[in-house]
Design a protein around this motif. Structure first.
Motif, PDB file in Angstrom:
ATOM      1  N   PHE A 125       0.861  -1.176   0.000  1.00  0.00           N
ATOM      2  CA  PHE A 125       0.000   0.000   0.000  1.00  0.00           C
ATOM      3  C   PHE A 125       0.901   1.231   0.000  1.00  0.00           C
ATOM      4  N   PHE A 126       0.431   2.309  -0.573  1.00  0.00           N
ATOM      5  CA  PHE A 126       1.134   3.579  -0.448  1.00  0.00           C
ATOM      6  C   PHE A 126       0.800   4.157   0.925  1.00  0.00           C
ATOM      7  N   LYS A 127       1.830   4.503   1.680  1.00  0.00           N
ATOM      8  CA  LYS A 127       1.615   5.011   3.033  1.00  0.00           C
ATOM      9  C   LYS A 127       1.259   6.501   2.996  1.00  0.00           C
ATOM     10  N   ASP A 128       0.286   6.876   3.823  1.00  0.00           N
ATOM     11  CA  ASP A 128      -0.088   8.283   4.027  1.00  0.00           C
ATOM     12  C   ASP A 128      -0.475   8.998   2.733  1.00  0.00           C
ATOM     13  N   SER A 129      -1.008   8.258   1.769  1.00  0.00           N
ATOM     14  CA  SER A 129      -1.368   8.890   0.499  1.00  0.00           C
ATOM     15  C   SER A 129      -2.878   9.033   0.328  1.00  0.00           C
ATOM     16  N   GLY A 130      -3.614   8.346   1.181  1.00  0.00           N
ATOM     17  CA  GLY A 130      -5.066   8.337   1.026  1.00  0.00           C
ATOM     18  C   GLY A 130      -5.538   7.277   0.055  1.00  0.00           C
ATOM     19  N   ASP A 131      -4.595   6.650  -0.648  1.00  0.00           N
ATOM     20  CA  ASP A 131      -4.910   5.577  -1.603  1.00  0.00           C
ATOM     21  C   ASP A 131      -4.913   4.252  -0.851  1.00  0.00           C
ATOM     22  N   GLU A 132      -6.075   3.631  -0.724  1.00  0.00           N
ATOM     23  CA  GLU A 132      -6.198   2.375   0.019  1.00  0.00           C
ATOM     24  C   GLU A 132      -6.116   1.154  -0.889  1.00  0.00           C
ATOM     25  N   THR A 133      -5.723   1.355  -2.146  1.00  0.00           N
ATOM     26  CA  THR A 133      -5.606   0.242  -3.088  1.00  0.00           C
ATOM     27  C   THR A 133      -4.410  -0.630  -2.727  1.00  0.00           C
ATOM     28  N   GLU A 134      -4.583  -1.946  -2.816  1.00  0.00           N
ATOM     29  CA  GLU A 134      -3.489  -2.892  -2.574  1.00  0.00           C
ATOM     30  C   GLU A 134      -2.888  -3.286  -3.926  1.00  0.00           C
ATOM     31  N   TYR A 135      -1.585  -3.058  -4.101  1.00  0.00           N
ATOM     32  CA  TYR A 135      -0.896  -3.341  -5.358  1.00  0.00           C
ATOM     33  C   TYR A 135       0.004  -4.567  -5.206  1.00  0.00           C
ATOM     34  N   ASN A 136       0.185  -5.284  -6.306  1.00  0.00           N
ATOM     35  CA  ASN A 136       1.014  -6.491  -6.286  1.00  0.00           C
ATOM     36  C   ASN A 136       2.437  -6.209  -6.767  1.00  0.00           C
ATOM     37  N   TYR A 137       3.347  -7.046  -6.339  1.00  0.00           N
ATOM     38  CA  TYR A 137       4.734  -6.987  -6.817  1.00  0.00           C
ATOM     39  C   TYR A 137       5.342  -8.385  -6.734  1.00  0.00           C
ATOM     40  N   ILE A 138       6.465  -8.554  -7.419  1.00  0.00           N
ATOM     41  CA  ILE A 138       7.254  -9.785  -7.338  1.00  0.00           C
ATOM     42  C   ILE A 138       8.653  -9.415  -6.853  1.00  0.00           C
ATOM     43  N   THR A 139       9.167 -10.127  -5.883  1.00  0.00           N
ATOM     44  CA  THR A 139      10.529  -9.854  -5.431  1.00  0.00           C
ATOM     45  C   THR A 139      11.525 -10.380  -6.457  1.00  0.00           C
ATOM     46  N   LYS A 140      12.650  -9.706  -6.550  1.00  0.00           N
ATOM     47  CA  LYS A 140      13.741 -10.132  -7.435  1.00  0.00           C
ATOM     48  C   LYS A 140      14.923 -10.633  -6.610  1.00  0.00           C
ATOM     49  N   ASP A 141      15.179  -9.967  -5.485  1.00  0.00           N
ATOM     50  CA  ASP A 141      16.176 -10.435  -4.531  1.00  0.00           C
ATOM     51  C   ASP A 141      15.817  -9.914  -3.153  1.00  0.00           C
ATOM     52  N   ILE A 142      16.572 -10.392  -2.144  1.00  0.00           N
ATOM     53  CA  ILE A 142      16.269 -10.012  -0.760  1.00  0.00           C
ATOM     54  C   ILE A 142      17.559  -9.950   0.040  1.00  0.00           C
ATOM     55  N   SER A 143      17.592  -9.085   1.038  1.00  0.00           N
ATOM     56  CA  SER A 143      18.703  -9.015   1.980  1.00  0.00           C
ATOM     57  C   SER A 143      18.116  -8.729   3.351  1.00  0.00           C
ATOM     58  N   ALA A 144      18.984  -8.595   4.349  1.00  0.00           N
ATOM     59  CA  ALA A 144      18.513  -8.295   5.698  1.00  0.00           C
ATOM     60  C   ALA A 144      17.990  -6.878   5.811  1.00  0.00           C
ATOM     61  N   GLY A 145      18.280  -6.032   4.800  1.00  0.00           N
ATOM     62  CA  GLY A 145      17.864  -4.640   4.886  1.00  0.00           C
ATOM     63  C   GLY A 145      16.759  -4.237   3.945  1.00  0.00           C
ATOM     64  N   GLY A 146      16.385  -5.115   2.994  1.00  0.00           N
ATOM     65  CA  GLY A 146      15.328  -4.739   2.068  1.00  0.00           C
ATOM     66  C   GLY A 146      15.180  -5.723   0.925  1.00  0.00           C
ATOM     67  N   ILE A 147      14.394  -5.332  -0.073  1.00  0.00           N
ATOM     68  CA  ILE A 147      14.134  -6.197  -1.227  1.00  0.00           C
ATOM     69  C   ILE A 147      14.309  -5.399  -2.517  1.00  0.00           C
ATOM     70  N   MET A 148      14.466  -6.121  -3.607  1.00  0.00           N
ATOM     71  CA  MET A 148      14.349  -5.558  -4.950  1.00  0.00           C
ATOM     72  C   MET A 148      13.023  -6.093  -5.484  1.00  0.00           C
ATOM     73  N   MET A 149      12.158  -5.194  -5.898  1.00  0.00           N
ATOM     74  CA  MET A 149      10.837  -5.653  -6.331  1.00  0.00           C
ATOM     75  C   MET A 149      10.515  -5.180  -7.743  1.00  0.00           C
ATOM     76  N   VAL A 150       9.643  -5.944  -8.402  1.00  0.00           N
ATOM     77  CA  VAL A 150       9.171  -5.633  -9.751  1.00  0.00           C
ATOM     78  C   VAL A 150       7.668  -5.396  -9.668  1.00  0.00           C
TER      79      VAL A 150
END
Length: 231
Positions: A125-150
């Motif tokens: 979800f987009f935070k603090d935007s007023g947009d309550e739509t749930e969007y999809n993504y696919i991860t490309k890689d992952i680490s302990a600090g974050g992800i790469m998403m498509v």
């Protein structure tokens, strides 16, 4: 292991009670085993650890076997090569293993942990935007600090997101506060690639994720080894 970055004295980092991972490549007993530190004797350069376990089962590691020992704290991982000296039941009735302590260990900071390929579907979800739509993504890689998403959504750097993702190993992101920190080009013009950083990530979840990523690395190496042996 090119992500090693700093040598430190083992005396300054090892602590009684700290959990350990023993990465053993010996073909007769290859695997990653869990243990913890019971005692440290820097005069004899010997540490006493709990009998290593694998999937809940205690496993006596043969004398002479070498292992890369990994210990985690709140900000770093420490790695050193050790050798099994012996194993027995101690005076308190616990099965223990005695291993060598080298003078130095390698320190790897959290931010320098390697990313691994990782493909799973999640949502945000987009935070603090007023947009309550749930969007999809696919991860490309992952680490302990974050992800790469498509994702098909076009997002500007600095945008805050709430991520949902079932990572595995009992670890789940549930509306995890995150931020877009990088945008990469995609050869697929219908999608965008973004680097996403976790914000306000709890230490306990970070520790669990670091260990799970390490487990995934080991499993990947095993599969690659099997493929090479079969070719």
């Amino acid at each position: 292991m090119d992500y090693f970055n700093l040598k430190v004295a083992t005396r300054s980092v090892l602590e009684i009670g700290k959990p350990l991972l023993l990465d053993i490549s010996d073909p007769d007993i290859a695997g990653v085993y869990k243990s913890s530190i019971f005692e440290l004797d820097y005069v004899r350069k010997v540490m006493t650890i709990g009998m290593p376990s694998y999937k809940g089962q205690y496993v006596p590691i043969p004398v002479g076997v070498r292992a890369y020992v990994k210990m985690f704290d709140k900000s770093s991982m420490y790695i050193f090569l050790s050798k099994v000296i012996s194993y027995e039941k101690n005076e308190e009735g616990f099965y223990v293993t005695y291993m060598t302590i080298p003078d130095e260990a390698r320190k790897v900071q959290r931010r320098q942990f390697v990313r691994i390929p990782f493909f799973k579907q999640g949502s945000f979800f987009f935070k603090d935007s007023g947009d309550e739509t749930e969007y999809n993504y696919i991860t490309k890689d992952i680490s302990a600090g974050g992800i790469m998403m498509v994702t098909a959504q076009k997002i500007t750097i600095g945008t805050r997101l709430l991520l949902n993702l079932d990572i595995g190993g009992g670890i789940e992101l549930d509306k995890q506060d995150s931020e877009i920190v990088r945008a990469d080009r995609s050869i697929d013009t219908a999608n965008q690639i973004y680097g996403v950083k976790y914000l306000a990530f709890s230490r306990s979840k970070e520790d669990r994720l670091v260990k799970y990523i390490f487990f995934l690395q080991q499993e990947r190496r095993k599969k690659e080894k099997k493929l090479k042996e079969g070719s």
